[in-house]
Design a protein around this motif. Structure first.
Motif, PDB file in Angstrom:
ATOM      1  N   GLU A 182       0.824  -1.212   0.000  1.00  0.00           N
ATOM      2  CA  GLU A 182       0.000   0.000   0.000  1.00  0.00           C
ATOM      3  C   GLU A 182       0.855   1.257   0.000  1.00  0.00           C
ATOM      4  O   GLU A 182       0.505   2.262  -0.625  1.00  0.00           O
ATOM      5  CB  GLU A 182      -0.932  -0.016   1.211  1.00  0.00           C
ATOM      6  CG  GLU A 182      -2.021  -1.077   1.110  1.00  0.00           C
ATOM      7  CD  GLU A 182      -2.887  -1.141   2.354  1.00  0.00           C
ATOM      8  OE1 GLU A 182      -2.503  -0.518   3.379  1.00  0.00           O
ATOM      9  OE2 GLU A 182      -3.943  -1.810   2.306  1.00  0.00           O
ATOM     10  N   GLN A 183       1.981   1.175   0.681  1.00  0.00           N
ATOM     11  CA  GLN A 183       2.903   2.312   0.707  1.00  0.00           C
ATOM     12  C   GLN A 183       3.434   2.614  -0.692  1.00  0.00           C
ATOM     13  O   GLN A 183       3.526   3.782  -1.100  1.00  0.00           O
ATOM     14  CB  GLN A 183       4.061   2.002   1.654  1.00  0.00           C
ATOM     15  CG  GLN A 183       5.104   3.099   1.754  1.00  0.00           C
ATOM     16  CD  GLN A 183       6.273   2.679   2.632  1.00  0.00           C
ATOM     17  OE1 GLN A 183       6.133   1.854   3.534  1.00  0.00           O
ATOM     18  NE2 GLN A 183       7.434   3.233   2.361  1.00  0.00           N
TER      19      GLN A 183
ATOM     20  N   LYS B 213       0.503   4.244  -2.978  1.00  0.00           N
ATOM     21  CA  LYS B 213      -0.172   5.502  -2.645  1.00  0.00           C
ATOM     22  C   LYS B 213       0.130   6.608  -3.649  1.00  0.00           C
ATOM     23  O   LYS B 213      -0.751   7.391  -4.004  1.00  0.00           O
ATOM     24  CB  LYS B 213       0.213   5.934  -1.233  1.00  0.00           C
ATOM     25  CG  LYS B 213      -0.561   5.200  -0.141  1.00  0.00           C
ATOM     26  CD  LYS B 213      -0.210   5.716   1.242  1.00  0.00           C
ATOM     27  CE  LYS B 213      -1.046   4.990   2.301  1.00  0.00           C
ATOM     28  NZ  LYS B 213      -0.724   5.444   3.679  1.00  0.00           N
TER      29      LYS B 213
END
Length: 457
Positions: A408-409, A412
């Motif tokens: 997810e990092q 983003k």
């Protein structure tokens, strides 16, 4: 005594040339050969640039020469001349022992070269002029500009010293220079020669880089000693010689700091602060910036600016700096600092350039809420924006994605671009290209490097 020294130098140069011919014997540089082929007869001087020892001469005098012969061009219509060989210099009446090519205190007499050359250009057919180490010819800019006025002469040149390595050399040809920039071997070129286990080849490439001479060396000791010697005695010496650098140690320390921080955002102020605090120097931001520029002009380094995706504008500083060849970078640090994450990013950057892409570092700004619910401005990074014509790709170099949080990092910044350009995540582990649930293309770095069409899947 001086004559004997020059004789020994010439013998050593001839030995090195023979070694280089053998080294390049089977290395296929099809990408660059095709770039020369499509430029034939375009009315420009084809200028082959690149860092020393990357294979420019082999590309021109072996691969392109063979291409011309295969197209039916007669040998008499292909005129080759190397300004750093005793054999060719003697053809025009120059004494190779007297000419101190190392120090460049004296150039090859242009009138002797032209007197030798012109009788060979006769008739209506096209002649191909292949000139190696052309910077050793006196007034070479004027000589070459003269050939631009001849309709039946197609000119190709290479050069390898501090003068010719400069990016501004194309301006010397009155705007009619067409550059083909040659990088050290890409991983696909390297692996095609080495073969064997892909992971072992990648590990070796990550440490020792892609200079052709390194490929045929069998031991780590050979490779290490060669790269350390080349970095010290060839690449940095060129910069010192061209710019008359007085403080060689400061130049070396700047290169060291850059080498330690590849793939990270930096600027001259940050580098100067590191040097002044760690090394006890008193170097200015302006001097650091000047040394970075020298490294760029010698094609040792590349400074990559950030591009604001939503604002559609470049950000001057900070920026990232990558090395043209990782073997030289690692040699500068005595092979003590092999950070796989940063090295992988540098390899991906060089691969994108090898494929012809314009590459920027991307930034995406957005308004988000912090842990306390307060709205703040957040700036996220996209490792690379690769652009070629209408094609554009956003690429993240993620050495490993061990869990959902890390994934997810990485995603983003993709989510906040708010556009439809393809988004790609490259990881270190072996992984065939596949699309994930968000429509992002994921693949392993070796799969990316070995498939020239990997971005098009």
């Amino acid at each position: 005594m001086g004559i004997n020294r020059e004789i020994n130098r010439e013998i050593n140069r001839e030995i090195n040339r023979e070694i280089n011919r053998e080294i390049n014997r089977e290395i296929n540089r099809e990408v660059y050969l095709n770039r020369l082929i499509v430029r034939k007869h375009n009315g420009f001087i084809k200028v082959i640039t690149g860092i020393r020892r990357c294979g420019k001469s082999y590309l021109l005098n072996t691969l392109f020469y063979k291409h011309l012969l295969s197209e039916g061009v007669g040998e008499s219509h292909i005129i080759r001349f190397a300004f750093d060989t005793a054999e060719d210099l003697l053809k025009i009446g120059e004494d190779p022992i007297v000419l101190d090519n190392e120090k460049e205190e004296r150039k090859v007499d242009p009138s002797r070269f032209i007197t030798w050359l012109m009788p060979q250009i006769r008739g209506e057919g096209m002649y191909y002029l292949l000139l190696d180490e052309v910077q050793k010819l006196g007034a070479f800019e004027s000589v070459l500009n003269g050939f631009l006025r001849k309709q039946n002469v197609d000119v190709y040149v290479t050069g390898s010293n501090s003068k010719f390595l400069s990016k501004d050399i194309l301006t010397e040809f009155e705007g009619r220079g067409d550059e083909v920039h040659v990088l050290p071997l890409s991983f696909s070129e390297y692996y095609a020669f080495k073969e064997g286990d892909k992971s072992e080849a990648y590990d070796d490439y990550s440490v020792y880089g892609g200079l052709p001479a390194v490929v045929l060396m069998n031991t780590e000791e050979q490779k290490t000693n060669y790269l350390i010697s080349q970095m010290k005695n060839v690449y940095l010496r060129d910069i010192v010689a061209r710019y008359s650098v007085q403080d060689e140690s400061a130049l070396g320390e700047v290169i060291d700091v850059i080498a330690s921080g590849i793939s990270t955002l930096t600027n001259p102020r940050k580098i100067a602060a590191t040097m002044n605090s760690v090394h006890g120097t008193n170097i200015s931001d302006a001097t650091v910036d000047k040394y970075i520029t020298y490294g760029e002009e010698a094609f040792m380094l590349t400074r990559v600016k950030r591009y604001n995706v939503k604002g559609r504008k470049y950000i001057g500083t900070p920026y990232k700096i990558y090395f043209e060849d990782l073997g030289l970078r690692n040699a500068r640090l005595s092979f003590r600092q092999i950070e796989e994450t940063h090295i992988m990013e540098n390899i991906i950057y060089n691969e994108l350039r090898y494929r012809g892409y314009q590459v920027d570092v991307g930034t995406v700004e957005s308004r988000e809420k912090d842990a306390n619910g307060k709205e703040i401005r957040v700036q996220r990074e996209i490792d690379f924006i690769a652009t070629l014509g209408s094609k554009k790709y956003y690429i993240q170099s993620a050495y490993a994605i061990p869990d959902k949080e890390k994934y997810e990092q990485e995603c983003k910044s993709f989510e906040r671009t708010m556009d439809s350009f393809k988004k790609i995540i490259i990881v270190e582990r072996s992984m065939k290209p596949r699309y994930d649930e968000n429509g992002y293309l994921m693949m392993g770095v070796k799969e990316f490097l070995l498939d020239g069409n990997s971005l098009l899947i």
